[in-house]
Design a protein around this motif. Structure first.
Motif, short mmCIF file in Angstrom:
data_model
loop_
_atom_site.label_atom_id
_atom_site.label_comp_id
_atom_site.label_asym_id
_atom_site.label_seq_id
_atom_site.Cartn_x
_atom_site.Cartn_y
_atom_site.Cartn_z
N CYS A 181 26.43 -2.94 -51.14
CA CYS A 181 26.07 -2.56 -52.51
C CYS A 181 24.70 -3.08 -52.93
O CYS A 181 24.25 -2.80 -54.03
CB CYS A 181 27.13 -3.03 -53.49
SG CYS A 181 27.17 -4.82 -53.68
N ASN A 182 24.07 -3.84 -52.03
CA ASN A 182 22.72 -4.34 -52.32
C ASN A 182 22.67 -5.37 -53.44
O ASN A 182 21.61 -5.64 -53.97
CB ASN A 182 21.78 -3.17 -52.63
CG ASN A 182 20.67 -3.11 -51.60
OD1 ASN A 182 20.83 -3.62 -50.49
ND2 ASN A 182 19.57 -2.49 -51.94
N TYR A 183 23.80 -5.94 -53.77
CA TYR A 183 23.81 -6.99 -54.77
C TYR A 183 23.19 -8.25 -54.18
O TYR A 183 23.45 -8.59 -53.03
CB TYR A 183 25.25 -7.24 -55.21
CG TYR A 183 25.42 -8.44 -56.13
CD1 TYR A 183 25.13 -8.33 -57.48
CD2 TYR A 183 25.91 -9.64 -55.63
CE1 TYR A 183 25.29 -9.42 -58.31
CE2 TYR A 183 26.08 -10.73 -56.47
CZ TYR A 183 25.77 -10.62 -57.81
OH TYR A 183 25.94 -11.70 -58.63
N GLU A 184 22.39 -8.93 -54.94
CA GLU A 184 21.75 -10.14 -54.44
C GLU A 184 22.67 -11.33 -54.60
O GLU A 184 22.97 -11.75 -55.71
CB GLU A 184 20.46 -10.39 -55.22
CG GLU A 184 19.30 -9.56 -54.73
CD GLU A 184 17.98 -10.00 -55.36
OE1 GLU A 184 18.01 -10.67 -56.39
OE2 GLU A 184 16.94 -9.65 -54.79
N ASN A 185 23.10 -11.87 -53.46
CA ASN A 185 23.96 -13.05 -53.49
C ASN A 185 23.15 -14.30 -53.20
O ASN A 185 22.30 -14.29 -52.33
CB ASN A 185 25.03 -12.93 -52.41
CG ASN A 185 26.00 -11.81 -52.69
OD1 ASN A 185 26.92 -11.95 -53.46
ND2 ASN A 185 25.77 -10.67 -52.04
N PRO A 186 23.43 -15.37 -53.92
CA PRO A 186 22.80 -16.63 -53.55
C PRO A 186 23.37 -17.09 -52.21
O PRO A 186 24.54 -16.84 -51.94
CB PRO A 186 23.19 -17.58 -54.68
CG PRO A 186 24.39 -16.97 -55.32
CD PRO A 186 24.33 -15.49 -55.05
N PRO A 187 22.58 -17.71 -51.35
CA PRO A 187 23.10 -18.15 -50.06
C PRO A 187 24.22 -19.16 -50.22
O PRO A 187 24.24 -19.93 -51.18
CB PRO A 187 21.88 -18.77 -49.37
CG PRO A 187 20.88 -19.00 -50.44
CD PRO A 187 21.19 -18.06 -51.55
N GLU A 188 25.15 -19.14 -49.28
CA GLU A 188 26.28 -20.07 -49.34
C GLU A 188 25.79 -21.49 -49.17
O GLU A 188 25.04 -21.78 -48.26
CB GLU A 188 27.25 -19.75 -48.21
CG GLU A 188 28.42 -18.94 -48.67
CD GLU A 188 29.41 -18.68 -47.55
OE1 GLU A 188 29.16 -19.05 -46.40
OE2 GLU A 188 30.44 -18.08 -47.86
N CYS B 160 12.42 -15.87 -52.06
CA CYS B 160 13.61 -16.61 -52.43
C CYS B 160 14.64 -16.43 -51.33
O CYS B 160 14.42 -15.68 -50.39
CB CYS B 160 14.14 -16.13 -53.77
SG CYS B 160 14.71 -14.43 -53.75
N LYS B 161 15.76 -17.07 -51.47
CA LYS B 161 16.72 -17.05 -50.37
C LYS B 161 17.91 -16.15 -50.64
O LYS B 161 18.94 -16.26 -50.00
CB LYS B 161 17.20 -18.49 -50.11
CG LYS B 161 16.13 -19.28 -49.38
CD LYS B 161 16.56 -20.70 -49.16
CE LYS B 161 15.46 -21.48 -48.44
NZ LYS B 161 15.66 -22.93 -48.57
N MET B 162 17.73 -15.26 -51.57
CA MET B 162 18.84 -14.36 -51.89
C MET B 162 19.16 -13.46 -50.71
O MET B 162 18.28 -13.00 -49.99
CB MET B 162 18.47 -13.50 -53.09
CG MET B 162 18.11 -14.31 -54.32
SD MET B 162 19.47 -15.28 -54.94
CE MET B 162 20.20 -14.09 -56.05
N VAL B 163 20.46 -13.21 -50.51
CA VAL B 163 20.89 -12.34 -49.43
C VAL B 163 21.53 -11.11 -50.05
O VAL B 163 22.47 -11.22 -50.83
CB VAL B 163 21.92 -13.06 -48.53
CG1 VAL B 163 22.33 -12.16 -47.38
CG2 VAL B 163 21.35 -14.36 -48.01
N LYS B 164 21.02 -9.96 -49.70
CA LYS B 164 21.56 -8.74 -50.30
C LYS B 164 22.73 -8.21 -49.49
O LYS B 164 22.69 -8.14 -48.26
CB LYS B 164 20.46 -7.67 -50.37
CG LYS B 164 19.58 -7.86 -51.58
CD LYS B 164 18.70 -6.65 -51.75
CE LYS B 164 17.72 -6.84 -52.91
NZ LYS B 164 16.81 -5.70 -53.01
N CYS B 165 23.75 -7.81 -50.20
CA CYS B 165 24.94 -7.23 -49.58
C CYS B 165 24.56 -5.91 -48.90
O CYS B 165 23.91 -5.07 -49.52
CB CYS B 165 25.98 -7.00 -50.66
SG CYS B 165 27.38 -6.03 -50.14
#
Ligand SMILES: [Zn+2]
Length: 57
Positions: free
Chosen positions: A36-43, A28-33
């Motif tokens: 904090c390693n939170y999975e952010n959806p790509p902008e 998937c295209k999630m980008v981890k911070c």
């Protein structure tokens, strides 16, 4: 981009690609911070375009 969890700002390519070894085909295209390693959806591309326009001034 900005982390939706801790608010840490980082470049999308600086983040950890969460699913590089994801069993799903190309992942998937999630980008981890990086903080904090939170999975952010790509902008979305629209947001990037708007930011570029604002930066140009
Ligand atoms: Zn974060």
């Amino acid at each position: 981009m900005k982390c939706g969890f801790c608010g840490f700002e980082f470049a999308e390519n600086e983040g950890n690609r969460g699913c590089r070894n994801c069993p799903m085909a190309s992942g998937c295209k999630m980008v981890k911070c990086p903080r904090c390693n939170y999975e952010n959806p790509p902008e979305p591309a629209v947001v990037k375009t708007i930011k570029k326009l604002l930066r140009r001034r």
